[in-house]
Design a protein around this motif. Structure first.
Motif, PDB file in Angstrom:
ATOM      1  N   ALA A  59       7.954  10.056   2.700  1.00 24.06           N
ATOM      2  CA  ALA A  59       7.775   8.751   3.430  1.00 24.06           C
ATOM      3  C   ALA A  59       8.157   7.640   2.620  1.00 24.06           C
ATOM      4  CB  ALA A  59       6.522   8.581   3.778  1.00 24.06           C
ATOM      5  N   GLN A  60       7.639   7.669   1.134  1.00 23.65           N
ATOM      6  CA  GLN A  60       7.823   6.396   0.171  1.00 23.65           C
ATOM      7  C   GLN A  60       9.293   6.353   0.055  1.00 23.65           C
ATOM      8  OE1 GLN A  60       6.742   7.483  -3.615  1.00 23.65           O
ATOM      9  NE2 GLN A  60       6.870   5.097  -4.292  1.00 23.65           N
ATOM     10  N   ALA A  61      10.276   7.459  -0.082  1.00 24.68           N
ATOM     11  CA  ALA A  61      11.590   7.505  -0.465  1.00 24.68           C
ATOM     12  C   ALA A  61      12.433   6.859   0.898  1.00 24.68           C
ATOM     13  CB  ALA A  61      12.087   8.845  -0.505  1.00 24.68           C
ATOM     14  N   GLU A  62      11.929   6.870   1.835  1.00 22.67           N
ATOM     15  CA  GLU A  62      12.592   5.853   2.863  1.00 22.67           C
ATOM     16  C   GLU A  62      12.366   4.443   2.595  1.00 22.67           C
ATOM     17  OE1 GLU A  62      10.681   7.157   6.552  1.00 22.67           O
ATOM     18  OE2 GLU A  62      11.696   9.111   6.453  1.00 22.67           O
ATOM     19  N   ASN A  63      11.419   4.154   1.877  1.00 20.88           N
ATOM     20  CA  ASN A  63      11.208   2.449   1.644  1.00 20.88           C
ATOM     21  C   ASN A  63      11.076   1.605   2.808  1.00 20.88           C
ATOM     22  OD1 ASN A  63      11.304   2.991  -1.257  1.00 20.88           O
ATOM     23  ND2 ASN A  63      13.653   2.712  -1.270  1.00 20.88           N
ATOM     24  N   ALA A  64      10.278   2.225   3.603  1.00 20.42           N
ATOM     25  CA  ALA A  64      10.161   1.455   5.005  1.00 20.42           C
ATOM     26  C   ALA A  64       9.463  -0.077   4.918  1.00 20.42           C
ATOM     27  CB  ALA A  64       9.350   2.377   5.934  1.00 20.42           C
ATOM     28  N   ILE A  65       9.977  -0.847   5.644  1.00 14.85           N
ATOM     29  CA  ILE A  65       9.414  -2.351   5.640  1.00 14.85           C
ATOM     30  C   ILE A  65       8.680  -2.541   6.613  1.00 14.85           C
ATOM     31  CG2 ILE A  65      11.219  -2.902   3.661  1.00 14.85           C
ATOM     32  CD1 ILE A  65      12.534  -4.667   6.123  1.00 14.85           C
ATOM     33  N   ASP A  66       8.858  -1.701   7.734  1.00 12.54           N
ATOM     34  CA  ASP A  66       8.442  -2.070   9.151  1.00 12.54           C
ATOM     35  C   ASP A  66       7.117  -1.439   9.427  1.00 12.54           C
ATOM     36  OD1 ASP A  66       9.626   0.309   9.087  1.00 12.54           O
ATOM     37  OD2 ASP A  66      10.578  -0.018  11.249  1.00 12.54           O
ATOM     38  N   LEU A  67       6.133  -1.048   8.495  1.00 10.39           N
ATOM     39  CA  LEU A  67       5.097  -0.115   8.854  1.00 10.39           C
ATOM     40  C   LEU A  67       3.877  -1.246   9.425  1.00 10.39           C
ATOM     41  CD1 LEU A  67       4.958   2.147   5.527  1.00 10.39           C
ATOM     42  CD2 LEU A  67       5.837   2.600   7.810  1.00 10.39           C
TER      43      LEU A  67
ATOM     44  N   ASN B 210       0.389 -11.257  -6.136  1.00  8.69           N
ATOM     45  CA  ASN B 210       1.299 -10.690  -5.147  1.00  8.69           C
ATOM     46  C   ASN B 210       0.572 -10.211  -3.781  1.00  8.69           C
ATOM     47  OD1 ASN B 210       3.261 -10.266  -7.104  1.00  8.69           O
ATOM     48  ND2 ASN B 210       2.822  -8.186  -7.543  1.00  8.69           N
ATOM     49  N   ALA B 211      -0.409 -11.156  -3.623  1.00  3.02           N
ATOM     50  CA  ALA B 211      -1.121 -11.106  -2.299  1.00  3.02           C
ATOM     51  C   ALA B 211      -0.267 -11.421  -1.274  1.00  3.02           C
ATOM     52  CB  ALA B 211      -2.493 -12.166  -2.457  1.00  3.02           C
ATOM     53  N   ALA B 212      -0.235 -10.527  -0.191  1.00  2.96           N
ATOM     54  CA  ALA B 212       0.354 -10.739   0.919  1.00  2.96           C
ATOM     55  C   ALA B 212       1.834 -10.559   1.054  1.00  2.96           C
ATOM     56  CB  ALA B 212      -0.226 -11.841   1.658  1.00  2.96           C
ATOM     57  N   ALA B 213       2.526 -11.113   0.363  1.00  2.00           N
ATOM     58  CA  ALA B 213       4.083 -11.397   0.735  1.00  2.00           C
ATOM     59  C   ALA B 213       4.976 -10.472   0.426  1.00  2.00           C
ATOM     60  CB  ALA B 213       4.393 -12.589  -0.034  1.00  2.00           C
ATOM     61  N   PRO B 214       4.926  -9.719  -0.867  1.00  2.00           N
ATOM     62  CA  PRO B 214       5.922  -8.769  -1.060  1.00  2.00           C
ATOM     63  C   PRO B 214       5.910  -7.388  -0.170  1.00  2.00           C
ATOM     64  CG  PRO B 214       5.244  -9.723  -3.142  1.00  2.00           C
ATOM     65  CD  PRO B 214       4.090 -10.212  -2.011  1.00  2.00           C
ATOM     66  N   MET B 215       6.952  -7.041   0.028  1.00  2.00           N
ATOM     67  CA  MET B 215       7.149  -5.753   0.651  1.00  2.00           C
ATOM     68  C   MET B 215       6.494  -4.483  -0.028  1.00  2.00           C
ATOM     69  SD  MET B 215      11.141  -5.029   0.278  1.00  2.00           S
ATOM     70  CE  MET B 215      11.806  -4.502  -1.318  1.00  2.00           C
ATOM     71  N   PRO B 216       6.078  -3.473   0.336  1.00  2.00           N
ATOM     72  CA  PRO B 216       5.652  -2.364  -0.385  1.00  2.00           C
ATOM     73  C   PRO B 216       6.852  -2.041  -1.420  1.00  2.00           C
ATOM     74  CG  PRO B 216       5.298  -1.966   1.750  1.00  2.00           C
ATOM     75  CD  PRO B 216       6.427  -3.207   1.761  1.00  2.00           C
ATOM     76  N   ALA B 217       6.490  -1.663  -2.661  1.00  2.00           N
ATOM     77  CA  ALA B 217       7.225  -1.361  -3.857  1.00  2.00           C
ATOM     78  C   ALA B 217       8.361  -0.119  -3.450  1.00  2.00           C
ATOM     79  CB  ALA B 217       6.596  -1.029  -5.004  1.00  2.00           C
TER      80      ALA B 217
ATOM     81  N   ASP C 144       5.105  -3.427 -10.591  1.00  2.00           N
ATOM     82  CA  ASP C 144       3.773  -4.620 -10.614  1.00  2.00           C
ATOM     83  C   ASP C 144       4.432  -5.807  -9.930  1.00  2.00           C
ATOM     84  OD1 ASP C 144       5.702  -5.300 -12.855  1.00  2.00           O
ATOM     85  OD2 ASP C 144       4.249  -5.586 -14.115  1.00  2.00           O
ATOM     86  N   HIS C 145       5.719  -6.030  -9.810  1.00  2.00           N
ATOM     87  CA  HIS C 145       6.465  -7.128  -9.367  1.00  2.00           C
ATOM     88  C   HIS C 145       6.119  -7.167  -7.821  1.00  2.00           C
ATOM     89  CE1 HIS C 145       9.257 -10.578  -8.613  1.00  2.00           C
ATOM     90  NE2 HIS C 145       9.789  -9.645  -7.629  1.00  2.00           N
ATOM     91  N   TYR C 146       5.722  -5.715  -7.156  1.00  2.00           N
ATOM     92  CA  TYR C 146       5.591  -5.937  -5.863  1.00  2.00           C
ATOM     93  C   TYR C 146       4.108  -5.633  -5.418  1.00  2.00           C
ATOM     94  CZ  TYR C 146      10.650  -5.049  -6.039  1.00  2.00           C
ATOM     95  OH  TYR C 146      12.089  -5.192  -6.338  1.00  2.00           O
TER      96      TYR C 146
ATOM     97  N   ASP D 289      -3.865  -2.703  -0.975  1.00  2.00           N
ATOM     98  CA  ASP D 289      -2.650  -2.016  -0.388  1.00  2.00           C
ATOM     99  C   ASP D 289      -1.636  -3.006   0.142  1.00  2.00           C
ATOM    100  OD1 ASP D 289      -1.117   0.308   0.735  1.00  2.00           O
ATOM    101  OD2 ASP D 289      -1.663  -0.717   2.505  1.00  2.00           O
ATOM    102  N   ASN D 290      -0.269  -2.903  -0.247  1.00  2.00           N
ATOM    103  CA  ASN D 290       0.707  -3.705   0.285  1.00  2.00           C
ATOM    104  C   ASN D 290       0.808  -3.790   1.683  1.00  2.00           C
ATOM    105  OD1 ASN D 290       1.973  -3.428  -2.812  1.00  2.00           O
ATOM    106  ND2 ASN D 290       3.352  -4.971  -1.576  1.00  2.00           N
ATOM    107  N   VAL D 291       1.075  -2.581   2.273  1.00  2.00           N
ATOM    108  CA  VAL D 291       1.030  -2.692   4.039  1.00  2.00           C
ATOM    109  C   VAL D 291      -0.115  -3.231   4.629  1.00  2.00           C
ATOM    110  CG1 VAL D 291       1.309  -1.298   5.948  1.00  2.00           C
ATOM    111  CG2 VAL D 291       2.421  -0.536   3.720  1.00  2.00           C
ATOM    112  N   ARG D 292      -1.480  -3.035   3.967  1.00  2.00           N
ATOM    113  CA  ARG D 292      -2.458  -3.882   4.503  1.00  2.00           C
ATOM    114  C   ARG D 292      -2.189  -5.376   4.424  1.00  2.00           C
ATOM    115  NH1 ARG D 292      -8.617  -4.185   3.147  1.00  2.00           N
ATOM    116  NH2 ARG D 292      -9.419  -5.197   4.920  1.00  2.00           N
ATOM    117  N   MET D 293      -1.780  -5.692   3.365  1.00  2.00           N
ATOM    118  CA  MET D 293      -1.857  -7.065   3.027  1.00  2.00           C
ATOM    119  C   MET D 293      -0.744  -7.552   3.920  1.00  2.00           C
ATOM    120  SD  MET D 293      -2.624  -8.033  -0.838  1.00  2.00           S
ATOM    121  CE  MET D 293      -0.959  -6.994  -1.428  1.00  2.00           C
TER     122      MET D 293
END
Length: 433
Positions: free
Chosen positions: A20-28, A326-333, A350-352, A358-362
């Motif tokens: 799932a991570q390898a798909e690099n989904a941004i729409d979760l 990195n609160a809220a803005a960056p997509m999941p790494a 760490d840039h993301y 958790d990025n998706v939660r934020m």
């Protein structure tokens, strides 16, 4: 040796997670996401556009003396928009990681070059940090487009992973870029231009994007920022930063009445005295500030100063307790960001990511509040106001509903959040003085 049942399940689960991570989904959207993080009614289309400002002052090549040169400034954007009925959703993006070298493929819900839906939709400009690129907040672009916005995520020259120039260029150009993109979208004469209503514009900016949004919105920088001599990276040549100075004619001309709302996430600048209370008080656009309570880049206490000192407008501050910059803005790494980069000498993860959240939660929480705020101020949807009338500290809210889910009289839990899901969040409001 054959693994036992529990080990086999763990191995299978890890393999699925990696796939799932390898798909690099941004729409979760997580099952426990707040109500308005959910995708809207529209299938999403996306186009890559390039606009050229023919005679922009060339900050990077301006010397200490002589007339500052001008040069064409090309700005590439990813434009997300409601797509026509029958459009098949889904597509990919070819992006570059924080190291400026590694190519990654992101997957999302947008269909490349789809025909637009019929209608007229407010414009939202999305502006990344330093460095960043137009894909860093593509999750926000897709999400807003599904709800009836034309959301344009910008690549800012001299400020992207693969085009990283002098910081002084970003200081001068960021709000000017944002203004130019609004003007360029308003001038589009094609089918996308036909559905874009630039008279109702919002700006979402992260870090240096937030810095630009506040200036573009009316908070001019200080005389001290314009005349400073150190550190060198903060000093554009020939006082070029004066175009963004509070009280200047150039700054007054920059402020656009079409911009009706600002969302500034971890905005940089107050921590280095680019603003003072007087300059921030001139901002009159409705403002939603978003911050990590442990931000040590823009510095949380300085973001709180922005919140207190933007006294000329109604404003809100959403705090993710314990989160850093990195609160809220960056997509999941992306999966590739987990690996050490030769260019950086470390993994760009760490840039993301944030060490606590958790990025998706934020992302989902930001999508929820941005939807509320922009619907209220760009679409005039007064029903959204209730989502901003919250007890300050989420954990002080009481969950009390009947068996059918109807809230009881003593129910004070955050509107739109499922029970137990608003932990470690704080939401504050101030009225214009």
């Amino acid at each position: 040796m054959t693994p036992g049942p529990r080990i086999a399940v763990l191995i299978a689960g890890a393999a699925l997670a990696q796939a799932a991570q390898a798909e690099n989904a941004i729409d979760l959207v997580r099952p426990d996401a707040p109500e308005l993080a959910a995708h809207g009614q529209y299938v999403v289309g996306v186009r890559t556009l390039t606009f050229t400002d023919e005679d922009r002052i060339d900050v990077v090549n301006t010397t200490a003396e002589g007339t500052p040169p001008v040069a064409p400034r090309e700005i590439t954007v990813e434009a997300f928009y409601p797509a026509a009925e029958g459009t098949e959703p889904g597509g990919t993006y070819d992006a570059i990681l924080r190291d400026g070298m590694t190519s990654v493929t992101l997957t999302g819900m947008a269909a490349r070059d789809a025909a637009p839906a019929e209608g007229s939709f407010p414009l939202v400009v999305i502006s990344h940090g330093y460095p960043g690129n137009r894909f860093l907040m593509a999750h926000m672009g897709e999400n807003l487009a599904s709800k009836g916005y034309v959301a344009v995520s910008v690549d800012h020259p001299d400020s992207t992973y693969s085009d990283l120039g002098a910081f002084a260029s970003t200081l001068v150009n960021r709000p000017v870029d944002q203004a130019f993109v609004v003007e360029s979208m308003a001038a589009l004469d094609d089918d996308l231009g036909a559905i874009t209503d630039a008279e109702r514009t919002g700006v979402v900016g992260y870090s240096m994007g937030g810095y630009g949004a506040l200036i573009f919105g009316g908070a001019g920088v200080t005389e001290a920022a314009v005349t400073r001599t150190e550190p060198e990276r903060f000093v554009p040549p020939q006082r070029l930063l004066a175009r963004n100075q509070a009280g200047s004619a150039e700054h007054a001309a920059l402020v656009d009445p079409r911009v009706k709302a600002l969302v500034a996430i971890g905005p940089w600048g107050r921590n280095t005295d680019f603003w003072d209370a007087e300059g921030l008080a001139t901002l009159e656009k409705p403002l939603l500030l978003v911050a990590g309570g442990a931000d040590d880049v823009s510095e949380y206490d300085s973001i709180r100063e922005i919140f207190e000192e933007t006294s000329g407008t109604n404003r809100h501050l959403l705090t993710f307790e314990g989160a850093n910059h990195n609160a809220a803005a960056p997509m999941p790494a992306p999966a590739e960001a987990w690996e050490v980069s030769d260019a950086l000498g470390r993994a760009p993860f760490d840039h993301y990511a944030d060490a606590v959240w958790d990025n998706v939660r934020m992302n989902n929480i930001l999508q929820h509040f941005a939807t509320v705020f922009l619907d209220l101020h760009l679409k005039g949807d007064e029903t959204r106001a209730g989502y901003l009338d919250l007890v300050e500290t989420a954990e002080d809210g009481t969950w009390s509903t009947g068996e059918d889910g109807t809230p009881d009289a003593d129910h004070t839990y955050w509107t739109g959040f499922p029970n137990r899901t608003a932990m470690k969040l704080r939401f504050e409001a101030r009225q214009a003085e």
